[in-house]
Design a protein around this motif. Structure first.
Motif, PDB file in Angstrom:
ATOM      1  N   UNK A   1       0.825  -1.206   0.000  1.00  0.00           N
ATOM      2  CA  UNK A   1       0.000   0.000   0.000  1.00  0.00           C
ATOM      3  C   UNK A   1       0.860   1.257   0.000  1.00  0.00           C
ATOM      4  N   UNK A   2       1.933   1.253   0.808  1.00  0.00           N
ATOM      5  CA  UNK A   2       2.838   2.417   0.833  1.00  0.00           C
ATOM      6  C   UNK A   2       3.530   2.563  -0.517  1.00  0.00           C
ATOM      7  N   UNK A   3       4.040   1.455  -1.049  1.00  0.00           N
ATOM      8  CA  UNK A   3       4.822   1.498  -2.285  1.00  0.00           C
ATOM      9  C   UNK A   3       4.019   2.061  -3.450  1.00  0.00           C
ATOM     10  N   UNK A   4       2.752   1.675  -3.571  1.00  0.00           N
ATOM     11  CA  UNK A   4       1.973   2.099  -4.739  1.00  0.00           C
ATOM     12  C   UNK A   4       1.337   3.469  -4.558  1.00  0.00           C
ATOM     13  N   UNK A   5       1.407   4.045  -3.354  1.00  0.00           N
ATOM     14  CA  UNK A   5       0.806   5.366  -3.126  1.00  0.00           C
ATOM     15  C   UNK A   5       1.830   6.497  -3.104  1.00  0.00           C
ATOM     16  N   UNK A   6       3.110   6.188  -3.290  1.00  0.00           N
ATOM     17  CA  UNK A   6       4.119   7.256  -3.260  1.00  0.00           C
ATOM     18  C   UNK A   6       4.418   7.778  -4.662  1.00  0.00           C
ATOM     19  N   UNK A   7       3.556   7.469  -5.623  1.00  0.00           N
ATOM     20  CA  UNK A   7       3.659   7.983  -6.983  1.00  0.00           C
ATOM     21  C   UNK A   7       5.009   7.648  -7.630  1.00  0.00           C
ATOM     22  N   UNK A   8       5.386   6.341  -7.669  1.00  0.00           N
ATOM     23  CA  UNK A   8       6.711   5.988  -8.213  1.00  0.00           C
ATOM     24  C   UNK A   8       6.718   5.973  -9.737  1.00  0.00           C
ATOM     25  N   UNK A   9       7.873   6.284 -10.320  1.00  0.00           N
ATOM     26  CA  UNK A   9       8.084   6.087 -11.753  1.00  0.00           C
ATOM     27  C   UNK A   9       8.479   4.641 -12.025  1.00  0.00           C
TER      28      UNK A   9
END
Length: 419
Positions: A160-168
């Protein structure tokens, strides 16, 4: 837009040193001869890899092939022994269960800690926090220390954290296999959303179905070396051949006495049946050649085997798979209550599939020959390939007879004419 790859791996190798001493005391005592008590293990050797923005790349291979090591090198978690890795854009990584979490902090505190590691300010994390908690589905435990979390709860919160930090760039190891089925579906939906947004994903997975569904490119590693980099179907075919070769080598290495094979599969090929006759003129010259079959046609899978000595009662089996390894259909002569010859000689068995219901696309056939009791005699993977021609209606791995009927209940109720 820039043509520069999002990730550029150049001549990367990674060496690990394995010490033979079992304790610190042994290491100190053997310090003067330490080189004699250690082995070098090269997890990666001379890897060159460019990954463009917007692609989804699957890293696959057997256990110990180096795929997780390569993912960690790409993510900057470990440094390569030789070579360089260039990366641009914001990255989020799910490499190990609970990586980046402090066990004595609560879920809430770890969200802020993890987001900070990934480059977000506290204000930005405040904006994402409710979405992170809602996606993870662990609202009731968000203020509990994560050391009391189950493995599934770890994965939920970390993803959940990984996909919500707006990663490229999103790096994903096998951790998604830990979550339950509804959460895995939610993760797959999120990854597909990332793909639509043009983000880059590098995925390590043992699931051929998952790789086939998500990836547009597959990289196959074997003992630290890159042996395939290209389209998904070819990559998974290379992977399956490697697994089969590994199985054969394992069986041979555990044979105390070399026993010559007395039962061998010679060939298995899918052929069309026209007017009740098998069209043998369409038989491919070798198993790498694919034969084209019509949708809904009769298929005969001709299975040839050879025995050099009498056998206990035996059964021949076939399995049809998609090019990504998804099982479509399998059966054997035991299931069909058919007895096949077990005496020395060359024998044939025809598996007849009336009016095949396979969808358009390419399929592979593998075969097995075993005793009725279950002991394996021989296997062929893959034995051959065939292709079902495109058809006009529908898509998928099965073809169904379907139609549509319009029922306008509102017009029917009012008596109004339907235009």
């Amino acid at each position: 837009m820039t043509d520069t790859p999002l990730i550029k791996v150049t001549d990367v190798s990674k060496r690990f040193v394995m010490h033979k001493e079992k304790s610190l005391k042994e290491r100190v005592l053997n310090f003067s001869a330490s080189r004699k008590h250690r082995d070098d293990f090269w997890a990666l050797r001379n890897i060159d890899l460019d990954i463009d923005a917007g692609s989804t790349v699957g890293l696959v291979g057997h256990n110990g092939s180096g795929k997780s090591t390569l993912l960690k090198v790409i993510g900057g978690i470990i440094e390569p022994t030789t070579g360089t890795v260039a990366r641009r854009g914001r990255m989020a990584a799910l490499l190990e269960l609970g990586a980046g979490f402090h066990p004595d902090l609560t879920g809430r505190e770890n969200v802020y800690l993890n987001a900070a590691i990934l480059g977000l300010s506290r204000k930005q994390t405040d904006q994402y926090f409710d979405g992170i908690v809602d996606f993870s589905g662990i609202e009731d435990f968000i203020d509990t220390q994560v050391k009391f979390y189950s493995s599934g709860m770890y994965v939920r919160l970390a993803f959940a954290v990984a996909v919500h930090v707006d990663p490229d760039l999103l790096l994903v190891d096998e951790v998604l296999a830990v979550g339950d089925e509804p959460f895995q579906r939610k993760c797959m939906d999120k990854i597909e959303e990332f793909q639509r947004d043009g983000r880059t994903i590098v995925l390590v997975s043992h699931s051929a179905e998952q790789v086939g569904r998500l990836c547009d490119r597959v990289v196959v590693l074997n003992h630290g070396e890159l042996i395939h980099d290209g389209n998904v179907a070819d990559g998974l075919r290379v992977l399956r051949r490697g697994f089969e070769q590994e199985r054969i080598e394992h069986e041979e290495s555990h044979q105390t006495v070399e026993v010559p094979k007395t039962a061998v599969i010679d060939s298995i090929v899918a052929l069309p049946r026209v007017n009740g006759e098998v069209d043998v003129t369409r038989e491919p010259k070798d198993k790498s050649e694919s034969i084209l079959l019509e949708p809904g046609s009769d298929i005969v899978v001709r299975y040839r085997y050879r025995l050099t000595a009498p056998q206990a009662p035996i059964a021949a089996g076939i399995a049809i798979e998609t090019v990504t390894g998804l099982g479509v259909y399998g059966l054997n002569t035991k299931m069909l209550k058919t007895t096949i010859p077990a005496e020395p000689g060359f024998h044939e068995v025809d598996f007849v599939i009336d009016r095949n219901a396979l969808g358009a696309g390419q399929y592979s056939v593998r075969g097995s020959l075993e005793e009725v009791s279950g002991a394996s005699l021989d296997r062929m993977t893959p034995a051959s390939t065939f292709e079902i021609a495109p058809y006009e209606v529908g898509s998928g791995i099965v073809r169904l007879d379907a139609s549509a009927v319009v029922v306008d209940r509102e017009s029917a109720a009012t008596g109004a004419p339907i235009s």
